[in-house]
Design a protein around this motif. Structure first.
Motif, PDB file in Angstrom:
ATOM      1  N   ARG A  42       0.817  -1.207   0.000  1.00  0.00           N
ATOM      2  CA  ARG A  42       0.000   0.000   0.000  1.00  0.00           C
ATOM      3  C   ARG A  42       0.853   1.260   0.000  1.00  0.00           C
ATOM      4  O   ARG A  42       0.418   2.302  -0.469  1.00  0.00           O
ATOM      5  N   PHE A  43       2.037   1.186   0.574  1.00  0.00           N
ATOM      6  CA  PHE A  43       2.846   2.391   0.721  1.00  0.00           C
ATOM      7  C   PHE A  43       3.823   2.609  -0.431  1.00  0.00           C
ATOM      8  O   PHE A  43       4.467   3.656  -0.510  1.00  0.00           O
ATOM      9  N   ALA A  44       3.951   1.624  -1.327  1.00  0.00           N
ATOM     10  CA  ALA A  44       4.886   1.750  -2.444  1.00  0.00           C
ATOM     11  C   ALA A  44       4.156   2.280  -3.681  1.00  0.00           C
ATOM     12  O   ALA A  44       2.924   2.334  -3.720  1.00  0.00           O
ATOM     13  N   GLU A  93       8.117  -1.869   5.579  1.00  0.00           N
ATOM     14  CA  GLU A  93       8.612  -0.561   5.157  1.00  0.00           C
ATOM     15  C   GLU A  93      10.127  -0.475   5.276  1.00  0.00           C
ATOM     16  O   GLU A  93      10.806   0.060   4.387  1.00  0.00           O
ATOM     17  N   ASN A 124       4.601   3.656   5.778  1.00  0.00           N
ATOM     18  CA  ASN A 124       4.588   5.078   5.439  1.00  0.00           C
ATOM     19  C   ASN A 124       5.120   5.259   4.019  1.00  0.00           C
ATOM     20  O   ASN A 124       6.233   4.840   3.701  1.00  0.00           O
ATOM     21  N   SER A 125       4.345   5.904   3.178  1.00  0.00           N
ATOM     22  CA  SER A 125       4.725   6.044   1.767  1.00  0.00           C
ATOM     23  C   SER A 125       5.693   7.194   1.510  1.00  0.00           C
ATOM     24  O   SER A 125       6.234   7.304   0.402  1.00  0.00           O
TER      25      SER A 125
END
Length: 294
Positions: A42-44, A93, A124-125
């Motif tokens: 989801r964060f990439a 992450e 965290n993106s």
């Protein structure tokens, strides 16, 4: 539906809307002509419609929880490089950031558990500019064996069905589920209220023969003994010559109205809720019926 139930349903739908994200990319190993389904992080960043291909390298250390030993300087990055990393020991992450800092262009994390479900990696993106996907343990072990660091040997490909279409389908399904739940709840609540009010057609009714022996009289405007001028069932004013029936509670109605009410809709007076199905009432009516017939 109660307020608490509505809030609970809303919470579930928000959770489902956030957590459900169908697999939309495939990891393809060219040397075996084999493909493996994955769950994107989801964060990439997302893989574009054309996909991405590159050389597959094992991360060193394999769990990538610290700075990688196999690093690539800017002048050495002439081809796209994928990092293959095993799950565990640190957050997803951290693994992706360590691979990105080492010069890798994409990350494939594989499960360390047999028969585990694919998970959507969360983090965290901020500062992440490489794509990352999660595959099963079996897929990871296969990729690990055939990882040769050769250009274009591994690809992450988007199927022809884009993520937006999957999202529309999921939202449509959830919306349909919500509508069906609301409609079903409405009808269940309505039926329960009808049961409580005694207007359910399946409630017990008074025997038609018992209703027939209840006293009747012909309405006349000149009669001073009348109690009211309107039938409480049909809400129509009484007219001269109409046949009225009187219940044991002394409330009168159009005979046709109250007969239909007692034999089809309920066993009680529509005005005072006096129940004609009680043993005492039935006994009185039966006594009157016996007297009339004998």
């Amino acid at each position: 539906m109660s307020t608490a139930a509505a809030k609970a349903l809303a919470g579930i739908l928000v959770f489902v809307s956030y957590s459900v994200r169908l697999t939309y990319a495939i990891v393809h190993l060219k040397s075996l002509s084999a493909s493996f389904i994955d769950a994107p992080a989801r964060f990439a960043v997302s893989v574009n419609s054309t996909g991405i291909c590159g050389a597959l390298h094992l991360a060193d250390p394999l769990e990538a929880c610290s700075s990688l030993l196999n690093r690539f300087r800017s002048q050495e990055i002439d081809t796209i490089k994928f990092a293959l990393i095993i799950r565990g020991k640190c957050a997803f992450e951290d693994k992706v950031r360590n691979a990105q800092d080492a010069g890798f262009h994409a990350v494939i994390v594989y499960d360390d558990r047999d028969k585990g479900n694919l998970v959507s990696m969360i983090g965290n993106s901020q500062g992440i500019w490489v794509p990352a996907v999660f595959v099963s343990k079996a897929a990871g072990e296969t990729l690990k064996i055939y990882a040769q660091g050769q250009e274009g040997e591994c690809c992450i490909i988007n199927p022809s069905f884009p993520e937006s279409a999957w999202t529309v389908m999921v939202i449509s399904f959830i919306s349909l589920l919500v509508i069906a739940t609301v409609v079903l709840t409405f009808f269940l609540t309505r039926n329960r209220r009808l049961n409580q009010r005694g207007t359910n057609p399946h409630r017990p009714s008074v025997d038609a023969k018992l209703v027939e022996v209840l006293p009747c009289f012909t309405f006349s405007q000149a009669c001073e003994c009348r109690v009211g001028d309107t039938c409480s069932i049909c809400l129509e004013d009484y007219k001269d010559g109409e046949r009225l029936r009187v219940l044991p509670c002394q409330h009168e109605f159009h005979a046709s109205c109250v007969d239909s009410w007692l034999t089809k809709w309920g066993t009680f007076c529509p005005v005072c809720k006096y129940d004609l199905s009680t043993d005492a009432t039935c006994s009185k009516v039966n006594e009157r019926r016996t007297f009339l017939f004998f």
